[in-house]
Design an enzyme around this catalytic site. Structure first.
Site, PDB file in Angstrom:
ATOM      1  N   SER A  40       3.846  19.646  31.231  1.00  0.00           N
ATOM      2  CA  SER A  40       3.067  20.365  30.213  1.00  0.00           C
ATOM      3  C   SER A  40       3.766  20.519  28.866  1.00  0.00           C
ATOM      4  O   SER A  40       3.118  20.797  27.868  1.00  0.00           O
ATOM      5  CB  SER A  40       2.645  21.738  30.723  1.00  0.00           C
ATOM      6  OG  SER A  40       3.755  22.605  30.782  1.00  0.00           O
ATOM      7  N   LYS A  81       6.108  27.621  27.879  1.00  0.00           N
ATOM      8  CA  LYS A  81       5.135  27.211  26.857  1.00  0.00           C
ATOM      9  C   LYS A  81       5.671  27.579  25.475  1.00  0.00           C
ATOM     10  O   LYS A  81       6.682  28.249  25.345  1.00  0.00           O
ATOM     11  CB  LYS A  81       3.778  27.898  27.060  1.00  0.00           C
ATOM     12  CG  LYS A  81       3.164  27.716  28.434  1.00  0.00           C
ATOM     13  CD  LYS A  81       2.773  26.287  28.731  1.00  0.00           C
ATOM     14  CE  LYS A  81       2.228  26.195  30.153  1.00  0.00           C
ATOM     15  NZ  LYS A  81       2.187  24.861  30.649  1.00  0.00           N
TER      16      LYS A  81
END
Length: 188
Positions: A40, A81
């Site tokens: 990701s 993230k």
């Protein structure tokens, strides 16, 4: 002679206990290792990268845009993230361009990935803050909006909603393993 050996053993045990105690305190309150799990954050972070998380940084300052953070996504899973939106802001993406409060914001860390894409592809699908879970008009105090750098393959605020500051473990920017990837990741 016997007393000297006992004293020497005691000194060694005492030194080891102090070393373990210091290591425990540092790991519990200041820094901890984490392993990147999944794609990701590609190309910035690779699956299997081992990093150090600064656990106390947000006790003395607020997150900045583009910080890479580790947060508790569930009781058993932490995610890595990038902070995109901060409290009080409205966030949207249109035609692969990030907008904060209606102003275009460059994301230099995505440039390499965008250059590798075909002209008909987009990295980030269009969305606005109101579309996300919670349907906020601006990001409330105590929350941030996070996205993965690999926008087409990331479970982030677009699905999870905004991330509460009390769920953030800390900031990470140092890859220490594998050896060929040792580096400090810059936020810009």
């Amino acid at each position: 002679m016997e007393k000297k050996k006992k004293s020497e053993w005691f000194d060694w045990i005492k030194a080891l206990l102090i070393a373990f105690g210091i290591a425990f305190i540092i790991r519990m309150f200041f820094f901890t290792p984490i392993v990147v799990d999944g794609p990701s954050m590609m190309p910035t972070l690779h699956n299997g990268d081992q990093m150090i998380v600064n656990k106390f940084i947000y006790d003395i300052q607020n997150p900045d845009r583009f910080d890479i953070v580790v947060f508790h996504a569930s009781e058993k899973k932490d995610f890595i993230k990038r902070v995109i939106g901060l409290p009080g802001e409205h966030v949207s993406v249109k035609n692969d361009v990030l907008h904060i409060d209606g102003e275009k914001v460059k994301e230099p860390f995505l440039q390499e990935r965008k250059e590798d894409m075909h002209s008909y592809q987009t990295l980030t699908g269009d969305f606005q803050l109101e579309d996300l879970p919670g349907e906020y008009e601006t990001i409330p105090e105590g929350y941030v909006l996070v996205l993965g750098d690999n926008r087409n393959n990331s479970t982030d605020s677009r699905m999870l909603g905004l991330v509460s500051m009390d769920k953030i473990v800390g900031k990470t920017s140092f890859i220490y393993w594998p050896l060929d990837r040792i580096q400090i990741i810059h936020d810009d």
